[in-house]
Design a protein around this motif. Structure first.
Motif, PDB file in Angstrom:
ATOM      1  N   TYR A 173     -17.203 -25.256  35.511  1.00 24.65           N
ATOM      2  CA  TYR A 173     -18.533 -25.522  34.950  1.00 24.65           C
ATOM      3  C   TYR A 173     -19.485 -24.365  35.236  1.00 24.65           C
ATOM      4  CZ  TYR A 173     -16.856 -30.325  34.577  1.00 24.65           C
ATOM      5  OH  TYR A 173     -16.150 -31.441  34.289  1.00 24.65           O
ATOM      6  N   GLU A 187     -26.497 -30.602  30.370  1.00 27.43           N
ATOM      7  CA  GLU A 187     -26.005 -31.631  31.281  1.00 27.43           C
ATOM      8  C   GLU A 187     -24.773 -32.343  30.746  1.00 27.43           C
ATOM      9  OE1 GLU A 187     -28.470 -35.024  31.662  1.00 27.43           O
ATOM     10  OE2 GLU A 187     -26.870 -36.007  32.731  1.00 27.43           O
ATOM     11  N   GLU A 230     -22.576 -31.330  28.734  1.00 26.82           N
ATOM     12  CA  GLU A 230     -21.418 -30.491  28.473  1.00 26.82           C
ATOM     13  C   GLU A 230     -20.835 -29.917  29.762  1.00 26.82           C
ATOM     14  OE1 GLU A 230     -22.876 -27.635  25.617  1.00 26.82           O
ATOM     15  OE2 GLU A 230     -23.706 -29.266  24.441  1.00 26.82           O
ATOM     16  N   VAL A 276     -22.229 -30.225  33.222  1.00 27.14           N
ATOM     17  CA  VAL A 276     -22.890 -30.758  34.416  1.00 27.14           C
ATOM     18  C   VAL A 276     -24.230 -30.067  34.660  1.00 27.14           C
ATOM     19  CG1 VAL A 276     -22.497 -31.514  36.780  1.00 27.14           C
ATOM     20  CG2 VAL A 276     -20.574 -31.080  35.306  1.00 27.14           C
TER      21      VAL A 276
END
Lengths: 322, 393
Positions: free
Chosen positions: A136, A215, A217, A219
């Motif tokens: 991420y 958010e 996609e 975090v």
């Protein structure tokens, strides 16, 4: 000696670090409250009057939280990037005249320096994402670097407009020029103002350009792995960035710190910055998030031509005042 | 553009875009999805086994708790299957009340979904406003049934509560409010450029693919196929209430938004009609506790699509076998088709586009890969296998 002491006081207390920190928390509170009210929520409510102390409380809480570091993270990058991001934004804020017509630090060419620092903060986020070594974070870091390709050039071009008009490459110089002419740059260069505002929204990673920390996609994007004191530093530097962006718009386009009647320059300056903050909060509540390719192509297709047009108009003498 | 090599990106089981655990493995070329492999089954709750352990009356409450959003659709489906076995039919007034509650539930489910879709594309303001206005329909449901989530309206042979005439003006008032707001949101969605950028031509599912992959509900109707259990196989009072099947030819996420908005408006009209034309009479017929041996299948158009319940009775007070096929499961193959060729950033909105409810969907069956034999396990022997495996590791 006396002047050294005065300079140190200026740097540390007013309008230096302490003052800027409190203003940053205050700006976060305004932003959260305004967006919440637009969304028909209450926003911060319990800490202090109408939750005014909530950002400070969040900051203190984060400082006391456990500071985790992923095993695979690059230890040095992971530790240094929060500090770097905090200090970079603070450095940039010293360039703005707030309490008087001269900034704490001002020299011919500080506008270029400012653009350089803005770029460094984004490189810093990309580095932070890379250093966290989580999928991420890496995607978030890459996205923030990609996004920079989109907005950095139109921002730099549109900021050249006020510099051309005022024939000065220093922010204090541009503010003084506006004060001496009794005119605001926004009246002369409305196009440049629009382009800068859009680019600064992207710089702040606000909706519709919150792609690096989308958010649903990825975090929290490049910030995902940070916790405790490091997250606190990132959050406070984000607040400072918000202050920086509104100060930039207020100084270059709304005349910045000038005395107005009985009101001292600092009050006028803050009023203008808060007005710019309200504008950005409003914009952030009105849109959905763009996709990264849509954002970059939009920036290159529309904002760069607009910014160049603005500079051309200035060079041709449209809205130019001797 | 191709980069010549693909990378595998896992999505879930823990992911912020999915409120329930489910795993998708994406093969990605640059930023484009070339293949997707779903791995379902993280949320197995043993609900079908639980049906076999409870009596038919207790099972109404269990059916209600399969899903927290389409709770009424599940009980309607359950009681219809049992009524079919018993050979009884609910009285006319009960059937009208079933329609009213089912349509109110559809409104609440669709507005909930619209809010989530707005959140997935980062439009939080719309999300907050939609959910605020959704409270109006939740209040009506509470007014009618006494509950906001599990309405407990259905029972075998009818419904448990009446809709008294004093509440009708309040219900109509709230419906007018909802109609006004839904029309306003449709206008906003149609004219907001950032929403259009993120949803038009995203997750395209062609009509022939939709039919071939057995998509159901709004996902199928957004591909322009007129298919609705309420019309094709009418239950409750749907054969007496006029309504249009809302379809859209866009085949993308935006059409799914429009279809759901249109269905909200259609449901509002249906409820108005049903309230006006509600026959008087009793609410339920008495039914025996023991169900004679036999099998029955019942179909209901849940907010998410066609819901199928199957029951097999052996002549006792408990079902011998019970099977629930929730609409999400039917939409998974279509979902995989939609995802191929899309950008990674569009995964959340496409996934959300089918209105997934993974917890309702997951069932478990053990298959011996060598012999290709299926078997059922009880909890104890399942635990033994897991322990053994971990000791070996």
């Amino acid at each position: 000696m006396q002047s050294m002491l005065a300079f140190a006081l200026q740097l540390l207390i007013f309008p230096g670090i302490i003052f800027l920190l409190f203003m940053a928390f205050f700006f976060e509170w305004i932003d959260r409250k305004v967006v919440a009210r637009i969304q028909n929520r209450y926003g911060p409510l319990y800490t202090g009057m109408s939750g005014i102390l909530q950002p400070l409380a969040d900051f203190i809480k984060l400082l006391s939280k456990e500071d985790l570091m992923p095993e695979s993270a690059d230890k040095m990058i992971f530790t240094l990037t929060p500090l770097l991001s905090f200090s970079l934004v603070l450095t940039a804020l010293f360039l703005f005249p707030m309490a008087s017509s001269r900034a704490i630090i001002s020299f011919e060419g500080d506008l270029v320096f400012l653009i350089f620092v803005l770029t460094l903060t984004i490189l810093n986020s990309a580095l932070a994402g890379y250093g966290s070594a989580s999928p991420y974070s890496i995607i978030g870091g890459v996205r923030s670097a990609l996004q920079m390709i989109g907005y950095e050039i139109p921002l730099a071009i549109s900021l050249a407009g006020p510099a051309f008009s005022a024939e000065s490459l220093s922010i204090s110089g541009i503010v003084e020029w506006q004060a001496s002419r009794g005119l605001w740059m926004i009246l002369l260069q409305p196009l440049g103002f629009i382009v800068s505002t859009a680019c600064l929204l992207a710089e702040l990673e606000m909706i519709p350009f919150d792609i690096p920390e989308a958010e649903t996609e990825i975090v929290a994007g490049w910030m995902t792995e940070f916790s405790g004191r490091k997250l606190a530093l990132f959050r406070v530097s984000k607040d400072l960035k918000m202050l920086l962006a509104s100060s930039l718009l207020a100084s270059l386009y709304l005349g910045g710190a000038q005395p107005l009647g009985l009101a001292p320059p600092i009050i006028v300056f803050l009023a203008k910055s808060i007005f710019m903050l309200l504008l950005m909060s409003l914009l952030r509540a009105l849109f959905a998030r763009f996709r990264i390719d849509q954002m970059i192509s939009g920036m290159w297709k529309y904002l760069i031509p607009l910014a160049i047009l603005q500079v051309m108009l200035v060079c041709l003498g449209v809205g130019r005042i001797k | 553009m191709s980069y010549g090599s693909t990378i595998k990106v896992p999505f879930g089981p823990q992911h912020p875009a999915l409120k329930e655990p489910e795993h998708f493995l994406f093969k990605i070329d640059g930023d484009i999805i070339v293949n997707v492999k779903p791995r379902i089954g993280y949320n197995h709750r043993g609900i079908e086994k639980a049906f076999e352990r409870r009596t038919y009356i207790q099972n109404i409450y269990l059916a209600e708790r399969i899903c927290g959003i389409c709770s009424d659709a599940h009980t309607t489906c359950y009681v219809q299957a049992i009524e079919d076995l018993l050979g009884v039919e609910a009285p006319p007034r009960a059937r009208y009340i079933r329609v009213i509650v089912a349509e109110l539930e559809r409104i609440h489910s669709h507005s909930l979904w619209l809010g989530i879709a707005a959140h997935e594309i980062g439009f939080d303001t719309l999300f907050m406003h939609l959910w605020r206005d959704r409270e109006a329909v939740m209040d009506i449901l509470e007014l009618i049934s006494g509950n906001r989530v599990h309405y407990a309206m259905n029972t075998i042979g009818g419904v448990r509560r009446d809709i008294v005439s004093e509440t009708i003006p309040k219900v109509i008032g709230s419906l007018d409010f909802l109609e006004k707001r839904t029309k306003y949101y449709m206008k906003v969605l149609r004219s907001e450029p950032t929403v259009l950028k993120r949803t038009v031509d995203i997750g395209v599912l062609k009509p022939e693919d939709a039919v071939e992959l057995c998509a159901v509900g709004p996902t199928l109707r957004a591909s322009g196929v007129k298919n609705d259990v309420r019309r094709d196989d009418p239950y409750a009072a749907y054969d007496e209430i006029p309504f249009n099947i809302v379809t859209d030819d866009g085949c993308d996420v935006f059409s799914r938004i429009l279809v759901r908005c249109g269905e909200i408006l259609e449901s509002i009209n249906m409820i108005r009609y049903a309230l006006d034309h509600m026959p008087s009479g009793m609410l339920r017929v008495r039914v025996p506790m023991v169900v004679k041996p036999g099998e029955a299948v019942s179909r209901v158009e849940a907010p998410r699509g066609e819901l199928i319940h199957y029951v097999k009775s052996n002549g006792s007070t408990r079902p011998e076998r019970y099977k629930v096929r929730s609409p999400t499961l039917a939409n998974i193959p279509a979902l995989c088709k939609m995802l191929i060729g899309q950008h990674v950033a569009d995964i959340p909105i496409i996934l959300a586009g089918i209105d997934p409810c993974f917890a309702c969907m997951d069932r478990l069956v053990f298959v011996d890969v060598k012999t290709n034999k299926k078997k059922a396990l009880d909890f104890e022997s399942f635990r033994k296998i897991v322990r053994k495996r971990h000791e070996l590791l």
